[in-house]
Design a protein around this motif. Structure first.
Motif, PDB file in Angstrom:
ATOM      1  N   THR A 102       4.687  18.251  10.957  1.00  0.00           N
ATOM      2  CA  THR A 102       3.836  17.143  10.523  1.00  0.00           C
ATOM      3  C   THR A 102       3.432  16.314  11.738  1.00  0.00           C
ATOM      4  OG1 THR A 102       4.874  17.044   8.354  1.00  0.00           O
ATOM      5  CG2 THR A 102       3.707  15.080   9.083  1.00  0.00           C
ATOM      6  N   ASN A 103       2.172  15.954  11.807  1.00  0.00           N
ATOM      7  CA  ASN A 103       1.624  15.239  12.955  1.00  0.00           C
ATOM      8  C   ASN A 103       2.216  13.837  13.090  1.00  0.00           C
ATOM      9  OD1 ASN A 103       0.051  14.168  14.997  1.00  0.00           O
ATOM     10  ND2 ASN A 103      -1.904  14.694  14.054  1.00  0.00           N
ATOM     11  N   ALA A 104       2.824  13.557  14.242  1.00  0.00           N
ATOM     12  CA  ALA A 104       3.412  12.235  14.489  1.00  0.00           C
ATOM     13  C   ALA A 104       2.342  11.151  14.625  1.00  0.00           C
ATOM     14  CB  ALA A 104       4.266  12.262  15.762  1.00  0.00           C
ATOM     15  N   ASN A 105       1.081  11.564  14.743  1.00  0.00           N
ATOM     16  CA  ASN A 105      -0.020  10.604  14.851  1.00  0.00           C
ATOM     17  C   ASN A 105      -0.773  10.448  13.534  1.00  0.00           C
ATOM     18  OD1 ASN A 105       0.310  10.083  17.724  1.00  0.00           O
ATOM     19  ND2 ASN A 105      -0.393  12.187  18.000  1.00  0.00           N
ATOM     20  N   SER A 106      -0.150  10.859  12.445  1.00  0.00           N
ATOM     21  CA  SER A 106      -0.759  10.686  11.128  1.00  0.00           C
ATOM     22  C   SER A 106      -0.980   9.206  10.844  1.00  0.00           C
ATOM     23  CB  SER A 106       0.156  11.267  10.044  1.00  0.00           C
ATOM     24  OG  SER A 106       0.370  12.642  10.240  1.00  0.00           O
ATOM     25  N   THR A 107      -1.891   8.939   9.914  1.00  0.00           N
ATOM     26  CA  THR A 107      -2.176   7.551   9.537  1.00  0.00           C
ATOM     27  C   THR A 107      -1.974   7.363   8.038  1.00  0.00           C
ATOM     28  OG1 THR A 107      -4.529   7.988   9.122  1.00  0.00           O
ATOM     29  CG2 THR A 107      -3.905   7.337  11.367  1.00  0.00           C
ATOM     30  N   ASP A 108      -1.857   6.102   7.640  1.00  0.00           N
ATOM     31  CA  ASP A 108      -1.782   5.812   6.210  1.00  0.00           C
ATOM     32  C   ASP A 108      -3.188   5.664   5.659  1.00  0.00           C
ATOM     33  OD1 ASP A 108      -2.663   3.310   6.990  1.00  0.00           O
ATOM     34  OD2 ASP A 108      -0.929   2.208   6.245  1.00  0.00           O
ATOM     35  N   GLN A 109      -3.299   5.266   4.395  1.00  0.00           N
ATOM     36  CA  GLN A 109      -4.609   5.178   3.755  1.00  0.00           C
ATOM     37  C   GLN A 109      -5.530   4.154   4.395  1.00  0.00           C
ATOM     38  OE1 GLN A 109      -5.966   7.010   0.992  1.00  0.00           O
ATOM     39  NE2 GLN A 109      -4.315   8.371   1.628  1.00  0.00           N
ATOM     40  N   SER A 110      -4.947   3.146   5.056  1.00  0.00           N
ATOM     41  CA  SER A 110      -5.776   2.135   5.720  1.00  0.00           C
ATOM     42  C   SER A 110      -5.975   2.434   7.201  1.00  0.00           C
ATOM     43  CB  SER A 110      -5.171   0.735   5.542  1.00  0.00           C
ATOM     44  OG  SER A 110      -3.892   0.669   6.146  1.00  0.00           O
ATOM     45  N   LYS A 111      -5.685   3.683   7.596  1.00  0.00           N
ATOM     46  CA  LYS A 111      -5.911   4.162   8.963  1.00  0.00           C
ATOM     47  C   LYS A 111      -4.955   3.545   9.988  1.00  0.00           C
ATOM     48  CE  LYS A 111      -9.219   6.667   7.381  1.00  0.00           C
ATOM     49  NZ  LYS A 111      -8.917   8.095   7.105  1.00  0.00           N
ATOM     50  N   GLN A 112      -3.776   3.121   9.552  1.00  0.00           N
ATOM     51  CA  GLN A 112      -2.764   2.664  10.504  1.00  0.00           C
ATOM     52  C   GLN A 112      -1.949   3.875  10.968  1.00  0.00           C
ATOM     53  OE1 GLN A 112      -0.828  -1.430   9.554  1.00  0.00           O
ATOM     54  NE2 GLN A 112      -1.070  -0.402   7.593  1.00  0.00           N
ATOM     55  N   PRO A 113      -1.895   4.138  12.276  1.00  0.00           N
ATOM     56  CA  PRO A 113      -1.033   5.219  12.767  1.00  0.00           C
ATOM     57  C   PRO A 113       0.422   4.929  12.413  1.00  0.00           C
ATOM     58  CG  PRO A 113      -2.592   4.493  14.462  1.00  0.00           C
ATOM     59  CD  PRO A 113      -2.673   3.499  13.354  1.00  0.00           C
TER      60      PRO A 113
ATOM     61  N   ILE B 216       4.288  11.799   4.382  1.00  0.00           N
ATOM     62  CA  ILE B 216       5.006  11.383   5.587  1.00  0.00           C
ATOM     63  C   ILE B 216       5.118   9.858   5.650  1.00  0.00           C
ATOM     64  CG2 ILE B 216       2.945  11.371   7.075  1.00  0.00           C
ATOM     65  CD1 ILE B 216       6.566  12.404   8.035  1.00  0.00           C
ATOM     66  N   VAL B 217       4.094   9.157   5.173  1.00  0.00           N
ATOM     67  CA  VAL B 217       4.143   7.697   5.140  1.00  0.00           C
ATOM     68  C   VAL B 217       5.183   7.234   4.126  1.00  0.00           C
ATOM     69  CG1 VAL B 217       2.866   5.597   4.570  1.00  0.00           C
ATOM     70  CG2 VAL B 217       1.781   7.380   5.944  1.00  0.00           C
TER      71      VAL B 217
ATOM     72  N   GLU C 122       0.808  -1.199   0.000  1.00  0.00           N
ATOM     73  CA  GLU C 122       0.000   0.000   0.000  1.00  0.00           C
ATOM     74  C   GLU C 122       0.852   1.264   0.000  1.00  0.00           C
ATOM     75  OE1 GLU C 122      -2.385  -0.670   3.332  1.00  0.00           O
ATOM     76  OE2 GLU C 122      -0.849  -0.256   4.803  1.00  0.00           O
ATOM     77  N   MET C 123       2.155   1.124   0.309  1.00  0.00           N
ATOM     78  CA  MET C 123       3.017   2.293   0.308  1.00  0.00           C
ATOM     79  C   MET C 123       3.266   2.816  -1.104  1.00  0.00           C
ATOM     80  SD  MET C 123       3.427   2.671   3.467  1.00  0.00           S
ATOM     81  CE  MET C 123       1.818   1.896   3.614  1.00  0.00           C
ATOM     82  N   ASP C 124       3.044   1.967  -2.110  1.00  0.00           N
ATOM     83  CA  ASP C 124       3.292   2.361  -3.481  1.00  0.00           C
ATOM     84  C   ASP C 124       2.114   3.102  -4.107  1.00  0.00           C
ATOM     85  OD1 ASP C 124       5.782   1.149  -3.383  1.00  0.00           O
ATOM     86  OD2 ASP C 124       4.967  -0.788  -3.966  1.00  0.00           O
ATOM     87  N   LEU C 125       1.015   3.202  -3.394  1.00  0.00           N
ATOM     88  CA  LEU C 125      -0.158   3.870  -3.937  1.00  0.00           C
ATOM     89  C   LEU C 125       0.113   5.363  -4.084  1.00  0.00           C
ATOM     90  CD1 LEU C 125      -2.992   2.118  -1.913  1.00  0.00           C
ATOM     91  CD2 LEU C 125      -2.306   1.688  -4.257  1.00  0.00           C
ATOM     92  N   PRO C 126      -0.246   5.951  -5.195  1.00  0.00           N
ATOM     93  CA  PRO C 126       0.033   7.367  -5.416  1.00  0.00           C
ATOM     94  C   PRO C 126      -0.681   8.291  -4.441  1.00  0.00           C
ATOM     95  CG  PRO C 126      -1.418   6.489  -7.122  1.00  0.00           C
ATOM     96  CD  PRO C 126      -0.909   5.315  -6.339  1.00  0.00           C
ATOM     97  N   LEU C 127      -1.769   7.822  -3.831  1.00  0.00           N
ATOM     98  CA  LEU C 127      -2.523   8.666  -2.908  1.00  0.00           C
ATOM     99  C   LEU C 127      -1.981   8.618  -1.487  1.00  0.00           C
ATOM    100  CD1 LEU C 127      -6.183   7.958  -4.097  1.00  0.00           C
ATOM    101  CD2 LEU C 127      -4.706   9.886  -4.682  1.00  0.00           C
ATOM    102  N   GLU C 128      -0.951   7.797  -1.220  1.00  0.00           N
ATOM    103  CA  GLU C 128      -0.410   7.697   0.128  1.00  0.00           C
ATOM    104  C   GLU C 128       0.214   9.029   0.537  1.00  0.00           C
ATOM    105  OE1 GLU C 128      -0.742   6.583   3.188  1.00  0.00           O
ATOM    106  OE2 GLU C 128      -0.767   4.626   2.227  1.00  0.00           O
ATOM    107  N   SER C 129       0.118   9.352   1.814  1.00  0.00           N
ATOM    108  CA  SER C 129       0.601  10.648   2.286  1.00  0.00           C
ATOM    109  C   SER C 129       2.119  10.745   2.221  1.00  0.00           C
ATOM    110  CB  SER C 129       0.123  10.881   3.724  1.00  0.00           C
ATOM    111  OG  SER C 129       0.756   9.961   4.595  1.00  0.00           O
TER     112      SER C 129
END
Length: 200
Positions: A69-80, A49-50, A40-47
């Protein structure tokens, strides 16, 4: 009716053409998921910071977090980020995130904490960092599973010992009624079973 392409040496049926087209669509997806931890890290919509964390550019990762940048950010699947770092065996990322005040007991959509993932991955280094920072050793996921249960099943003696010394409760049951000893028996490690029997 048969179809042929200019470069083909034999006619292709409509069914064959459809299969070729479907294969062209599916092949990139198959290649993408060959490494599930990073797919999922290869998805173009990933943030950004991820992506930065997954690139393991630690100086830039730290500078970005210190820049706001917020240290509590999440990826596209809502993983902190902290959960993602533990799941992917990244002790440097865990340390940086803890320094930047990441909330230590945040959970993913299945209720898994960073500590549970560290236990699942048998990563004692990350486990110890999280425990020192105050992680809840008895935090259960949505199935009632604790880090101790996961460590017992995975056969990590060092993780089980560390969790028990840090206050992990061996008597907690998951939502099917199994305790850590039951998970340890499923894992088949005799030393872990003896440790858990004494801890009951």
């Amino acid at each position: 009716m048969a179809f042929s392409l200019p470069s083909a040496r034999f006619p292709l049926s409509l069914t064959t053409l459809r299969r070729v087209a479907l294969g062209a669509v599916l092949l990139p997806a198959v290649l993408l998921v060959t490494d599930p931890a990073r797919a999922e890290m290869d998805l173009p919509l990933e943030s950004p910071i991820v992506k930065l964390m997954m690139s393991q550019n630690w100086p830039e990762f730290k500078r970005t977090l210190m820049g706001g940048t917020n240290a509590n950010s999440t990826d596209q699947s809502k993983q902190p980020l902290l959960v993602l770092a533990a799941r992917n065996n990244m002790p440097q990322a865990v340390e940086i995130l803890l320094e930047q005040q990441a909330k230590i007991d945040l959970q993913d959509s299945f209720g898994n904490s960073a500590l549970l993932w560290a236990a699942d991955q048998n990563n004692v280094e990350i486990l110890e960092k999280l425990i020192r920072a105050g992680a809840n050793v008895n935090l259960q996921n949505r199935q009632g599973v604790t880090p101790l249960m996961r460590a017992a099943e995975k056969g990590s003696v060092a993780s089980v010992e560390k969790l028990l010394k840090s206050g992990a409760d061996a008597s907690i049951n998951d939502y099917t009624g199994r305790d850590a000893l039951s998970w340890g028996q499923a894992g088949g490690n005799g030393k872990i079973q003896r440790l858990l029997e004494k801890a009951r």
